[in-house]
Design an enzyme around this catalytic site. Structure first.
Site, PDB file in Angstrom:
ATOM      1  N   THR A 144       0.890  -1.282   0.107  1.00 30.77           N
ATOM      2  CA  THR A 144      -0.040  -0.016  -0.015  1.00 30.77           C
ATOM      3  C   THR A 144       0.636   1.316  -0.019  1.00 30.77           C
ATOM      4  O   THR A 144       2.018   1.181   0.678  1.00 30.77           O
ATOM      5  CB  THR A 144      -0.956  -0.031   1.086  1.00 30.77           C
ATOM      6  OG1 THR A 144      -1.770   1.217   1.316  1.00 30.77           O
ATOM      7  CG2 THR A 144      -0.263  -0.139   2.560  1.00 30.77           C
ATOM      8  N   SER A 179      -1.496   3.116  10.564  1.00 32.94           N
ATOM      9  CA  SER A 179      -2.479   2.383  11.197  1.00 32.94           C
ATOM     10  C   SER A 179      -1.836   1.014  11.483  1.00 32.94           C
ATOM     11  O   SER A 179      -0.896   0.909  10.774  1.00 32.94           O
ATOM     12  CB  SER A 179      -3.840   2.266  10.660  1.00 32.94           C
ATOM     13  OG  SER A 179      -3.458   1.247   9.343  1.00 32.94           O
ATOM     14  N   TYR A 181      -2.927  -1.727  10.479  1.00 33.47           N
ATOM     15  CA  TYR A 181      -3.099  -2.469   8.970  1.00 33.47           C
ATOM     16  C   TYR A 181      -2.013  -1.829   8.242  1.00 33.47           C
ATOM     17  O   TYR A 181      -1.494  -2.803   7.601  1.00 33.47           O
ATOM     18  CB  TYR A 181      -4.539  -1.964   8.536  1.00 33.47           C
ATOM     19  CG  TYR A 181      -4.352  -2.065   7.034  1.00 33.47           C
ATOM     20  CD1 TYR A 181      -4.199  -3.331   6.313  1.00 33.47           C
ATOM     21  CD2 TYR A 181      -4.233  -0.953   6.263  1.00 33.47           C
ATOM     22  CE1 TYR A 181      -4.208  -3.350   5.135  1.00 33.47           C
ATOM     23  CE2 TYR A 181      -4.056  -0.934   4.868  1.00 33.47           C
ATOM     24  CZ  TYR A 181      -3.938  -2.038   4.080  1.00 33.47           C
ATOM     25  OH  TYR A 181      -3.767  -2.061   2.913  1.00 33.47           O
ATOM     26  N   HIS A 182      -1.808  -0.535   8.083  1.00 33.35           N
ATOM     27  CA  HIS A 182      -0.597  -0.241   7.077  1.00 33.35           C
ATOM     28  C   HIS A 182       0.559  -0.603   7.688  1.00 33.35           C
ATOM     29  O   HIS A 182       1.527  -1.064   6.852  1.00 33.35           O
ATOM     30  CB  HIS A 182      -0.759   1.260   6.932  1.00 33.35           C
ATOM     31  CG  HIS A 182      -1.844   2.084   6.276  1.00 33.35           C
ATOM     32  ND1 HIS A 182      -3.018   2.371   6.952  1.00 33.35           N
ATOM     33  CD2 HIS A 182      -1.958   2.250   5.002  1.00 33.35           C
ATOM     34  CE1 HIS A 182      -3.673   2.724   6.032  1.00 33.35           C
ATOM     35  NE2 HIS A 182      -3.145   2.694   4.632  1.00 33.35           N
ATOM     36  N   LYS A 185       1.608  -4.038   6.254  1.00 42.99           N
ATOM     37  CA  LYS A 185       2.120  -4.193   5.203  1.00 42.99           C
ATOM     38  C   LYS A 185       3.457  -3.916   5.104  1.00 42.99           C
ATOM     39  O   LYS A 185       4.209  -4.550   4.235  1.00 42.99           O
ATOM     40  CB  LYS A 185       1.250  -3.104   4.345  1.00 42.99           C
ATOM     41  CG  LYS A 185      -0.168  -3.431   4.108  1.00 42.99           C
ATOM     42  CD  LYS A 185      -0.256  -4.506   3.142  1.00 42.99           C
ATOM     43  CE  LYS A 185      -1.553  -4.534   2.650  1.00 42.99           C
ATOM     44  NZ  LYS A 185      -1.984  -5.815   1.747  1.00 42.99           N
TER      45      LYS A 185
HETATM   46  P1  NAD Z   1     -11.231  -7.461   0.293  1.00 47.80           P
HETATM   47  O1  NAD Z   1     -11.456  -7.240   1.722  1.00 47.80           O
HETATM   48  O2  NAD Z   1     -12.279  -6.845  -0.541  1.00 47.80           O
HETATM   49  O3  NAD Z   1     -10.745  -8.677  -0.114  1.00 47.80           O
HETATM   50  C1  NAD Z   1      -9.674  -9.205   0.530  1.00 47.80           C
HETATM   51  C2  NAD Z   1      -9.979 -11.011   0.358  1.00 47.80           C
HETATM   52  O4  NAD Z   1      -9.099 -11.441   1.126  1.00 47.80           O
HETATM   53  C3  NAD Z   1     -11.496 -11.256   0.831  1.00 47.80           C
HETATM   54  O5  NAD Z   1     -11.907 -11.938   0.055  1.00 47.80           O
HETATM   55  C4  NAD Z   1     -11.106 -12.217   2.109  1.00 47.80           C
HETATM   56  O6  NAD Z   1     -11.849 -13.166   2.558  1.00 47.80           O
HETATM   57  C5  NAD Z   1      -9.704 -12.590   1.694  1.00 47.80           C
HETATM   58  N1  NAD Z   1      -8.571 -12.965   2.663  1.00 47.80           N
HETATM   59  C6  NAD Z   1      -8.363 -12.171   3.980  1.00 47.80           C
HETATM   60  N2  NAD Z   1      -7.584 -13.054   4.730  1.00 47.80           N
HETATM   61  C7  NAD Z   1      -7.296 -14.241   4.004  1.00 47.80           C
HETATM   62  C8  NAD Z   1      -6.559 -15.166   4.706  1.00 47.80           C
HETATM   63  N3  NAD Z   1      -5.900 -15.308   5.688  1.00 47.80           N
HETATM   64  N4  NAD Z   1      -6.681 -16.646   3.942  1.00 47.80           N
HETATM   65  C9  NAD Z   1      -7.335 -16.492   2.575  1.00 47.80           C
HETATM   66  N5  NAD Z   1      -7.917 -15.241   2.241  1.00 47.80           N
HETATM   67  C10 NAD Z   1      -8.166 -14.285   2.949  1.00 47.80           C
HETATM   68  O7  NAD Z   1      -9.916  -6.081   0.183  1.00 47.80           O
HETATM   69  P2  NAD Z   1      -9.565  -5.484  -1.390  1.00 47.80           P
HETATM   70  O8  NAD Z   1     -10.028  -4.037  -1.151  1.00 47.80           O
HETATM   71  O9  NAD Z   1      -9.844  -6.250  -2.437  1.00 47.80           O
HETATM   72  O10 NAD Z   1      -8.004  -5.392  -1.107  1.00 47.80           O
HETATM   73  C11 NAD Z   1      -7.272  -6.367  -1.688  1.00 47.80           C
HETATM   74  C12 NAD Z   1      -5.808  -6.229  -1.506  1.00 47.80           C
HETATM   75  O11 NAD Z   1      -5.343  -4.970  -1.814  1.00 47.80           O
HETATM   76  C13 NAD Z   1      -5.597  -6.098   0.326  1.00 47.80           C
HETATM   77  O12 NAD Z   1      -4.202  -6.697   0.365  1.00 47.80           O
HETATM   78  C14 NAD Z   1      -5.343  -4.733   0.424  1.00 47.80           C
HETATM   79  O13 NAD Z   1      -4.429  -4.403   1.493  1.00 47.80           O
HETATM   80  C15 NAD Z   1      -4.886  -4.172  -0.752  1.00 47.80           C
HETATM   81  N6  NAD Z   1      -5.211  -2.638  -1.212  1.00 47.80           N
HETATM   82  C16 NAD Z   1      -6.375  -2.498  -1.246  1.00 47.80           C
HETATM   83  C17 NAD Z   1      -6.864  -0.955  -1.748  1.00 47.80           C
HETATM   84  C18 NAD Z   1      -8.301  -0.631  -1.879  1.00 47.80           C
HETATM   85  O14 NAD Z   1      -8.333   0.546  -1.782  1.00 47.80           O
HETATM   86  N7  NAD Z   1      -9.377  -1.489  -1.746  1.00 47.80           N
HETATM   87  C19 NAD Z   1      -5.662  -0.107  -1.840  1.00 47.80           C
HETATM   88  C20 NAD Z   1      -4.469  -0.475  -1.613  1.00 47.80           C
HETATM   89  C21 NAD Z   1      -4.285  -1.788  -1.398  1.00 47.80           C
HETATM   90  N1  USQ Z   2     -11.249   9.961   4.782  1.00 46.58           N
HETATM   91  C1  USQ Z   2     -12.050  10.859   4.793  1.00 46.58           C
HETATM   92  N2  USQ Z   2     -13.314  10.639   4.678  1.00 46.58           N
HETATM   93  C2  USQ Z   2     -13.843   9.468   4.726  1.00 46.58           C
HETATM   94  C3  USQ Z   2     -12.917   8.325   4.443  1.00 46.58           C
HETATM   95  C4  USQ Z   2     -11.630   8.491   4.600  1.00 46.58           C
HETATM   96  O1  USQ Z   2     -11.611  11.977   4.893  1.00 46.58           O
HETATM   97  O2  USQ Z   2     -15.153   9.172   4.624  1.00 46.58           O
HETATM   98  C5  USQ Z   2      -9.735  10.126   4.793  1.00 46.58           C
HETATM   99  C6  USQ Z   2      -9.025   9.516   5.630  1.00 46.58           C
HETATM  100  O3  USQ Z   2      -8.840  10.044   6.902  1.00 46.58           O
HETATM  101  C7  USQ Z   2      -7.692   9.287   4.927  1.00 46.58           C
HETATM  102  C8  USQ Z   2      -8.092   9.316   3.511  1.00 46.58           C
HETATM  103  O4  USQ Z   2      -9.178   9.767   3.441  1.00 46.58           O
HETATM  104  O5  USQ Z   2      -6.794  10.641   5.263  1.00 46.58           O
HETATM  105  C9  USQ Z   2      -7.883   7.803   3.032  1.00 46.58           C
HETATM  106  O6  USQ Z   2      -8.785   6.954   3.809  1.00 46.58           O
HETATM  107  P1  USQ Z   2      -9.616   5.825   3.267  1.00 46.58           P
HETATM  108  O7  USQ Z   2     -10.116   5.236   4.075  1.00 46.58           O
HETATM  109  O8  USQ Z   2      -9.902   6.054   1.716  1.00 46.58           O
HETATM  110  O9  USQ Z   2      -8.187   4.880   2.845  1.00 46.58           O
HETATM  111  P2  USQ Z   2      -7.156   4.200   3.792  1.00 46.58           P
HETATM  112  O10 USQ Z   2      -7.552   4.033   5.197  1.00 46.58           O
HETATM  113  O11 USQ Z   2      -5.704   4.678   3.649  1.00 46.58           O
HETATM  114  O12 USQ Z   2      -7.016   2.715   3.242  1.00 46.58           O
HETATM  115  C10 USQ Z   2      -7.509   2.256   1.920  1.00 46.58           C
HETATM  116  C11 USQ Z   2      -7.865   0.789   1.794  1.00 46.58           C
HETATM  117  C12 USQ Z   2      -6.190   0.261   2.130  1.00 46.58           C
HETATM  118  C13 USQ Z   2      -5.366   0.599   1.199  1.00 46.58           C
HETATM  119  C14 USQ Z   2      -5.306   2.015   1.364  1.00 46.58           C
HETATM  120  C15 USQ Z   2      -4.307   2.772   0.014  1.00 46.58           C
HETATM  121  O13 USQ Z   2      -8.682   0.442   2.477  1.00 46.58           O
HETATM  122  O14 USQ Z   2      -6.645  -1.285   1.949  1.00 46.58           O
HETATM  123  O15 USQ Z   2      -4.107  -0.070   1.788  1.00 46.58           O
HETATM  124  O16 USQ Z   2      -6.434   2.732   0.840  1.00 46.58           O
HETATM  125  S1  USQ Z   2      -3.397   4.234   0.802  1.00 46.58           S
HETATM  126  O17 USQ Z   2      -4.368   5.118   1.340  1.00 46.58           O
HETATM  127  O18 USQ Z   2      -2.697   4.487  -0.315  1.00 46.58           O
HETATM  128  O19 USQ Z   2      -2.301   3.500   1.886  1.00 46.58           O
END
Ligand code: NAD
Ligand code: USQ
Length: 383
Positions: A144, A179, A181-182, A185
């Site tokens: 991420t 976070s 979470y972050h 990664k």
């Molecule tokens: P999502 O929650 O929609 O999908 C994740 C999938 O992984 C789910 O179907 C879940 O069941 C599966 N999963 C989780 N833990 C598992 C495990 N231990 N074993 C097997 N399956 C498992 O999430 P997404 O939005 O599709 O994100 C996918 C990936 O991309 C994540 O790693 C996330 O961090 C990354 N990412 C997402 C975004 C975004 O904006 N959605 C942005 C940047 C990075």
């Molecule tokens: N934010 C708002 N209002 C909202 C939601 C979010 O102002 O209603 C702000 C947050 O405070 C933050 C920014 O928007 O500053 C991004 O928040 P987000 O919830 O859109 O994204 P984030 O928490 O960073 O996580 C999402 C995905 C995660 C991925 C990440 C990419 O859930 O899986 O890793 O985006 S990145 O942000 O580049 O790290």
């Protein structure tokens, strides 16, 4: 090429699995469906009614004649993961299978531990399975952009060259994630980098920005193939949330001053970036990092863009600046490089009025499914 998509039932994974299948890759999906379980636990639902994974895959086969293998199980269970890999024999593994919400990871100790164990141990198991059975397989791992945080200098793609006391080295770019979470990664990145170094594995870490949009060519083919679209305060992300809020007449939820700037990309570019990474594998022993986003926006600017697009469609849209539930900079420098994927052929879908119109119309179509109680953020970083 045989590609195993871990997390293939999720938002990015489902779109990617279908995209790759459509392009002739032999695709397997591995997922433990835990995301559907977390939704139930938090009493939230995606805006869209998503079909069970088996139904989705069957529908895909009926429509296109293409099959997708399915492995339901947890990558934290090493025996299951190893057996699935031995059965499928992947040449590339795309790893989306993690807990991906920052707010989820900040609910309490239990959710922070769950997130880090799920993500870090799952990835470590995968590295061992590759080392022991598929040392030549290419790992394409979703990282991420948030691993870098918001430093006051330009963000490079994974590495930075530093001169210190007259000596020079190229080192991993400093990480300041926002976070638990972050942070998971960042821990993954370190483990993957080390595994490449000691075992000669090949890996691409895709530091992806915030993804927006829902329709891809494939997921738009049929209602049963529809992708998830999260709007709630835990799993919903900035632009997707704003469009759904606009559709139901809820004020847009900008946290704090709204100067928080991030990299963003259309889900149609997510799937293409994955294909580019697979088609141009890392070398043996190489830990390659690409920044995967196409544009940078502040959340305040995104809210204004949604307001403009919605107003021209006749919606009445207000923007609210809520007290920020997170601990993060609200006004800061942000300038990240993203040239690697572009130089390998990515042709971005830039955020446009027409995309915003289509996302708003999509949200309006399903707005009867929105639970307004789930829109405001409930998780605070300081507890
Ligand atoms: P999502 O929650 O929609 O999908 C994740 C999938 O992984 C789910 O179907 C879940 O069941 C599966 N999963 C989780 N833990 C598992 C495990 N231990 N074993 C097997 N399956 C498992 O999430 P997404 O939005 O599709 O994100 C996918 C990936 O991309 C994540 O790693 C996330 O961090 C990354 N990412 C997402 C975004 C975004 O904006 N959605 C942005 C940047 C990075
Ligand atoms: N934010 C708002 N209002 C909202 C939601 C979010 O102002 O209603 C702000 C947050 O405070 C933050 C920014 O928007 O500053 C991004 O928040 P987000 O919830 O859109 O994204 P984030 O928490 O960073 O996580 C999402 C995905 C995660 C991925 C990440 C990419 O859930 O899986 O890793 O985006 S990145 O942000 O580049 O790290």
């Amino acid at each position: 090429m045989k590609v195993l998509v871990i997390g293939g039932d999720g938002y990015c994974g489902w779109a990617t699995a279908l995209y790759l299948s459509n392009r002739g890759y032999e695709v397997g999906i591995l997922d433990n469906l835990v995301r559907r379980h977390w939704d139930m636990e938090l009493c939230i639902e995606t805006l869209t009614p998503i079909a069970p994974i088996q139904t989705r895959i069957q529908r895909w086969q009926d429509l296109t004649g293409k099959t997708i293998d399915l492995f339901i199980g947890d990558i934290n269970n090493y025996e299951f993961l190893k057996d699935a890999m031995l059965k499928f024999e992947p040449e590339a593994v795309v790893h989306f299978g993690e807990q991906r919400s920052a707010p989820f990871s900040m609910i309490d100790r239990e959710h922070a531990v769950l997130t880090q164990v799920n993500n870090v141990v799952g990835t470590l198991n995968l590295l061992y399975a590759m080392h022991e059975h598929f040392p030549n397989c290419h790992l394409v791992k979703l990282g991420t952009m948030g691993e870098y945080g918001t430093p006051n200098i330009d963000i490079e793609e994974g590495y930075i060259t530093i001169e210190h006391n007259g000596r020079k080295d190229t080192l991993p770019y400093p990480k300041q994630p926002g976070s638990f979470y972050h942070l998971s990664k960042v821990h993954d990145s370190h483990n993957i980098h080390f595994a490449c170094k000691i075992w000669g594995l090949r890996a691409t870490d895709l530091n992806q920005g915030v993804v927006y949009g829902v329709l891809t060519e494939e997921t738009g083919m049929d209602e049963l193939l529809i992708n998830r679209l999260d709007y709630d305060g835990v799993f919903g992300t900035a632009l997707n949330r704003f469009c759904i809020q606009a559709a139901i007449g809820h004020p847009l939820t900008v946290y704090g001053k709204g100067g928080q700037t991030r990299g963003f990309l259309d889900i149609r570019d997510t799937v293409r970036c994955i294909e580019i990474a697979i088609a141009n594998p890392a070398e043996a022993g190489e830990f390659r990092v690409f920044n995967q986003f196409t544009e940078m926006f502040s959340v305040g600017d995104l809210a204004l863009m949604v307001k403009k697009a919605g107003t021209s469609m006749g919606l009445n849209i207000e923007i609210n600046h809520l007290e920020n539930p997170r601990v993060e900079k609200e006004e800061h420098y942000f300038n990240a490089k993203n040239t690697s994927l572009l130089s390998l052929g990515l042709q971005p879908h830039y955020l446009s009025d027409s995309l915003l119109d289509s996302l708003l119309n999509f949200a309006i179509k399903y707005k009867h499914r929105v639970d307004e109680k789930e829109i405001l953020p409930k998780v605070k970083w300081r507890g």
